[in-house]
Write a protein that holds these residues in place. Structure first.
Motif, short mmCIF file in Angstrom:
data_model
loop_
_atom_site.label_atom_id
_atom_site.label_comp_id
_atom_site.label_asym_id
_atom_site.label_seq_id
_atom_site.Cartn_x
_atom_site.Cartn_y
_atom_site.Cartn_z
N THR A 145 0.83 -1.21 0.00
CA THR A 145 0.00 0.00 0.00
C THR A 145 0.86 1.26 0.00
N PRO A 151 -5.95 4.76 -1.30
CA PRO A 151 -5.04 3.99 -0.45
C PRO A 151 -5.59 3.82 0.96
N TYR A 154 1.69 1.97 -3.47
CA TYR A 154 0.48 2.46 -4.14
C TYR A 154 0.17 3.89 -3.75
N ALA A 155 0.28 4.18 -2.46
CA ALA A 155 -0.07 5.52 -1.99
C ALA A 155 0.87 6.56 -2.56
#
Lengths: 499, 102, 482
Positions: A96, A243, A99-100
């Protein structure tokens, strides 16, 4: 410095310290912030690996701090359940974070965001590693506090309202949990999480009191675990950036609630004692109701994230159902779904975020033909969705198999109906999406397109869902391998039930 | 009824009268005067109850307390009067806005 | 060196130092800021010295000037007084640093002498060994506090100060009348002697009633709380901080001492009555706080509510309950000071404190908002914080004794606190409809607020030591010791 007693504190520190530093970083220091984030996540993963190795070789990891009078200490402890949850959290945090970083590129207040993001993970790890109820409660409430700024991050009126509702539910839930915990300690004295629970051994405990405490605890935990009717905050929290939804719904908040229920039933009451009190039956009914209700509501949502939110409401209760159906096989099913639902749901949310970021798609009705435009994303989405439905050999199938088998084994045949109904409903709200995405003609123009050159979207947005989709495949295909979540769940369950 | 007891009763009476005036009157100067009357009542009680055994010299401790009390009362009254003047200067009236208790 | 440190009369120094500081600041107004800061540090050092002395040697008793009771003044330091002194020292240091950045030159000269004088009176109060000395120090403290409220100068502040003065004097006179009656019945004003020799005579009962009434008025327990919100809200921010954090606690301390040492074991009905009034304060104060549109008034009503918690210990009466209430008292002092300082920062930055118009304070003053939120966490009783520890202990005592209605009050109070704290935080994240010009806020003002708020939180993680401190002298009854 004793390694055994400080390792767990170090694991907490790997997200706490970078988080605190990140708060003070100026917005422009992107490279430094990214490095801190990634370094923290990687180091945490390594340390968790050390813990896993250690637990398997009989090491006893524990950290302790006196907290309240009466012998109540803050205890961090690595037993099999903690390891299951903490590994899930750590792996998914790493993904994550990547991704964030991609999702929030160019937006404002990233330092604030990643600071609270790290605090949120610290709180989740604390929940996982908690060795007794008071420690659990402390980190549980910290989780509420650290997720609030993430929900209101966008600073709009809508975000503020969502934050308000979130707090109403979670703080009220926290209050119920607090009363239940104080009462529990009153009745039982200071105790720590132990397999098969500690309450069975009490001589003069009033059964009505124990049942009342159980209700309070489950109600308090049920808010975060989104048990009906305490689930209202979850769909509304979708206003947060993707996210956040991914992390909240796959890893942190809902899992903390579900994990708490696991702890209370297995390690405080003991599943057999809880059954003898007569509380597991109602709990199973509540879980089943949530499963069906969530799926029904999901059918009627056009907003993709809200559809996924109701799907989460439904899916997390599989864990509760597995615990509430008294029997080792069902427990295995419930426990392993902690991991499975995590990886599947996070994949779905990542994909939803990609669709929103790249093409401006927020609604299912806009998704026609998107499979051709964003094949990798939709492939990952497909894997996640099929897993949710329970298609073999994906992760979701394993869960449903064990839950069904466990229900038969425990003599609770009605659960099979619930599982079947739920799978049908899942198919009902996922299959049309897949069909539209792959087989329908795309519109002339997407709502709000951003070009990424020749690739379908930024690599930081593409890689995470692909990785988690592969994980979904892996945990399903390799379920019999030595260190799969399934084997781990089996290991935990053998310690819970009397031989 | 001995002298001391009568004085003490009078002191309580003054205290009560002062309390009544404090509550009922709205003008700040009256309130300050009421406080002073209450204070005098308390001092009277202290001194009266200090004459313990008849014939023996009176107990010095209550007298010491009263002297301290008088000093405190003077400072408090001075502050109160100064505040009252400021309030009057700022608002044109020597009253507290809500006509409630105290 | 160790021996001379052990024999220094730290208790006397703790009073004389701020008194001297006040005098010096009055005589040299130009240098009042640095002089004041140095004095503040000195007082903290003296309190530390006294703390060490008490921890090593147990309860301390000094006869000031070598003249003992009954005509002289005795000072008495046990665990409870020390806790109050430490609370005052920590918050006082924070307020001193904050004020050095807050006031303009002209007001600063007056502020420092008044503040140090108030600090001296507070310290003397916590160390007093007889009930008359308590009266004197209470009055001195009250006068200084009134003057500080009037410092802001506007009509609102002056009216609030006038009302506060009248209330304060009224309360003290009730107390003094009680002292007179007690002295008449027992023949001494010394607390230790009173504790041994008091008997349940009608005069004593009358004294109990009068003294309690006066002290309850000064502690602003519902329904005698009406004077507090205007006074605390219209004063300048550091003054509001010291009023809510310290001044109201002084009268509570006296009530606690009298209850524990002299009037114990009190009538159970009186305990329940105090608890009922406390519960009403918690609920009423919380609801009123939620209805406020201005930040400082919200915080002032929050004080009314938080003071109510303290009275829940009276019907419970066990050692755990008292310690829980005192833990709440300590945490509240730190947290409330931090809250008022945050409000002061916001006022300085945005020029107003209307809650609905808080324009993205989260961006402009992140440290201040963090301070406010951490302080709010302690006020709500969420872990980890001193407020949580206190709340836990009171909950524990309530459930153990079966008086579940106090537990309900604690929970409801926490929910109300969460509602009004997060109302402010929510508005602080979002933009307002009307934007205002922003002014700079000095760094030290933001940092002091944050440090005090952090202290309130840390108090929840380092609990054994303050709790052990309270055991020295042990004025708390037996019963359930947790």
């Amino acid at each position: 410095m004793n390694w055994d007693s400080s390792l767990l504190l170090l694991i907490l520190a790997t997200s706490l310290l970078p988080g605190l530093v990140i708060f003070f970083l100026p917005e422009e220091r992107v490279a430094l912030r990214t490095t801190l984030n990634m370094a923290g996540a990687v180091v945490k993963l390594v340390l968790v690996g050390v813990v896993i190795w250690g637990v398997l070789h009989g090491h006893y990891y524990e950290s302790r701090l006196p907290l309240l009078p009466g012998g109540l200490d803050l205890v961090l402890h690595a037993d099999a359940e903690s390891v299951l949850f903490v590994t899930l959290s750590t792996v998914l945090w790493l993904v994550t974070t990547v991704y964030a970083i991609g999702y929030l590129e160019g937006s404002h207040h990233r330092s604030r965001f990643f600071g609270f993001f790290s605090l949120c993970v610290t709180a989740t790890v604390g929940v996982a590693l908690a060795g007794n109820m008071i420690t659990f409660l402390l980190f549980y409430e910290l989780l509420t506090l650290s997720t609030y700024p993430l929900i209101v991050h966008r600073e709009t009126e809508e975000a503020r309202q969502a934050g308000r509702i979130y707090l109403r539910y979670t703080i009220a839930g926290g209050a119920l949990l607090l009363v239940g915990t104080v009462w529990l300690y009153d009745v039982a004295g200071a105790f720590e999480f132990t397999h098969r629970g500690v309450l069975a051994g009490l001589d003069d405990a009033d059964r009505t009191v124990l049942t009342a405490i159980f209700v309070l605890l489950i109600a308090g935990l049920g808010v975060k675990a989104a048990l009906v009717p305490l689930h209202g905050w979850l769909p509304r929290a979708m206003v947060a950036p993707a996210p956040v939804s991914a992390l909240l719904h796959a890893v942190a908040v809902v899992k903390a609630g579900a994990f708490g229920i696991v702890r209370v039933v297995d390690d405080v009451y003991g599943v057999e004692f809880a059954a003898s009190l007569g509380v597991t039956g109602p709990l199973a009914v509540v879980a089943a109701t949530t499963i069906i209700y969530g799926s029904l509501r999901a059918l009627f949502q056009d907003n993709l994230k809200r559809r996924l939110a109701y799907s989460t409401v439904s899916q997390v209760s599989y864990i509760v159902l597995g615990i509430a159906v008294v029997g080792p096989i069902a427990t295995i099913g419930g426990l392993v779904h902690l991991v499975h639902q995590g990886v599947m749901k996070i994949t779905l949310f990542f994909c939803a975020g990609n669709l929103a970021e790249t093409l401006g798609i927020h609604k299912v009705s806009d998704m026609n033909g998107v499979g051709r435009r964003m094949p990798w994303t939709m492939a990952a989405f497909t894997v996640g969705a099929l897993g949710m439905i329970g298609v073999p050999p994906l992760a979701g199938f394993i869960t449903k198999w064990y839950l069904g088998l466990g229900a038969l084994d425990a003599g609770q045949d009605w659960v099979i109906l619930v599982l079947a109904g739920s799978s049908l409903l899942n198919a009902g709200y996922f299959l049309p999406v897949l069909y539209a995405a792959w087989f329908k003609a795309p519109p002339d123009a997407w709502p709000a397109e951003r070009a990424y050159g020749r690739s379908e979207t930024a690599w930081a947005l593409l890689l995470p869902p692909v990785v988690t989709a592969l994980l979904t495949l892996a945990v399903g295909l390799l379920a019999s391998a030595p260190f799969s979540p399934l084997q781990w769940a089996r290991f935990i369950t053998t310690q819970e039930y009397a031989p | 009824m001995s002298h001391e007891f009568l004085y003490a009763l009078l002191g309580v009476g003054l205290f009560t009268l002062g309390l009544y005036a404090l509550i009922v009157h709205a003008h700040l100067l009256r309130k300050i005067l009421a406080i002073n009357v209450m204070g005098s009542g308390v001092f009277l009680v202290l001194v009266a109850l200090g004459g313990r055994t008849p014939g023996a010299p009176p107990d010095p401790v209550p007298h010491a307390m009263v002297i301290t009390g008088i000093v405190v009362a003077i400072s408090a009254t001075a502050l109160a009067l100064a505040l009252m003047l400021w309030v009057h200067a700022k608002t044109g009236r020597a009253r507290l806005p809500e006509e409630r208790l105290e | 060196m160790g021996a001379s440190l052990a024999n220094t009369p730290w208790g006397v120094l703790v009073i004389l130092l701020p008194l001297a500081g006040a005098l010096v600041c009055f005589l040299w107004p130009r240098r009042s800021v640095p002089l004041g800061l140095v004095t503040a540090l000195g007082v903290v050092a003296c309190v530390a010295g006294l703390g060490w002395q008490v921890a090593e040697q147990g309860v301390q008793r000094y006869a000031v000037g070598g003249w003992g009771a009954p005509l002289g003044i005795d000072l008495y330091a046990d665990g409870l007084s020390l806790l109050m002194l430490m609370m005052t020292a920590l918050v006082g240091l924070g307020i001193s640093v904050y004020s050095s950045g807050y006031f303009d030159r002209k007001t600063a000269t007056v502020f420092w002498s008044l503040w140090l004088f108030l600090w001296a009176a507070l310290n003397a109060l916590f160390l007093s060994a007889d009930i008359f000395n308590l009266y004197v120090t209470l009055e001195l403290m009250g006068l200084a506090a009134v003057a500080l409220v009037a410092l802001a100068g506007g009509a609102d502040a002056l009216i609030a100060a006038m009302r506060y003065l009248l209330v304060s004097l009224l309360g003290s006179l009730f107390y003094l009348l009680g002292v007179a009656l007690l002295y008449h019945s027992v023949g001494s004003v010394d607390i230790a002697i009173l504790a041994q020799q008091v008997e349940p005579l009608p005069a004593v009962w009358a004294a109990v009633g009068l003294m309690s009434a006066g002290l309850l008025l000064k502690t602003a327990l519902f329904p005698l709380h009406f004077w507090l919100p205007p006074a605390h809200a219209s004063a300048p921010a550091p003054v509001s901080a010291l009023l809510s954090a310290l001044v109201v606690k002084a009268s509570f301390y006296i009530l606690l001492r009298l209850w524990l040492e002299i009037f114990s074991p009190g009538d159970a009905a009186v305990g329940q009555l105090l608890g009922l009034l406390g519960a009403s304060a918690v609920l009423w104060g919380g609801i009123q706080a939620l209805r406020q549109t201005r930040l400082k008034l919200l915080i002032a009503y929050s004080t009314v509510a938080q003071l109510g918690y303290l009275f829940l210990a009276f019907p419970l009466g066990t050692s755990v309950a008292w310690k829980g209430a005192l833990y709440l008292l300590f945490s509240h002092a730190l947290a409330k000071a931090a809250m008022f300082m945050s409000a002061g920062n916001i006022l300085r930055c945005c020029g107003h404190d209307r809650i609905a118009d808080l324009d993205r304070v989260a961006r402009r003053l992140p440290l201040t908002l963090t301070a406010f939120t951490l302080a709010g966490i302690s006020s709500m009783g969420l872990p980890p914080s001193g407020g949580f520890t206190g709340k836990w202990m009171l909950l524990d005592a309530a459930l153990y004794s079966g008086q579940w209605w106090w537990a309900l009050t604690l929970i409801l109070g926490g929910l109300l606190a969460a509602a009004y704290v997060f109302k402010v935080v929510g508005y602080a994240f979002t933009p307002a409809e009307v934007t205002h010009e922003v002014s700079r806020v000095p760094a030290r003002m933001e940092w002091t607020a944050l440090v005090l708020a952090l202290a309130a939180v840390l108090l929840g993680l380092f609990t054994p030591w303050p709790l052990a401190l309270l055991d020295i002298g042990l004025p708390f009854g037996g019963g359930y010791a947790g």
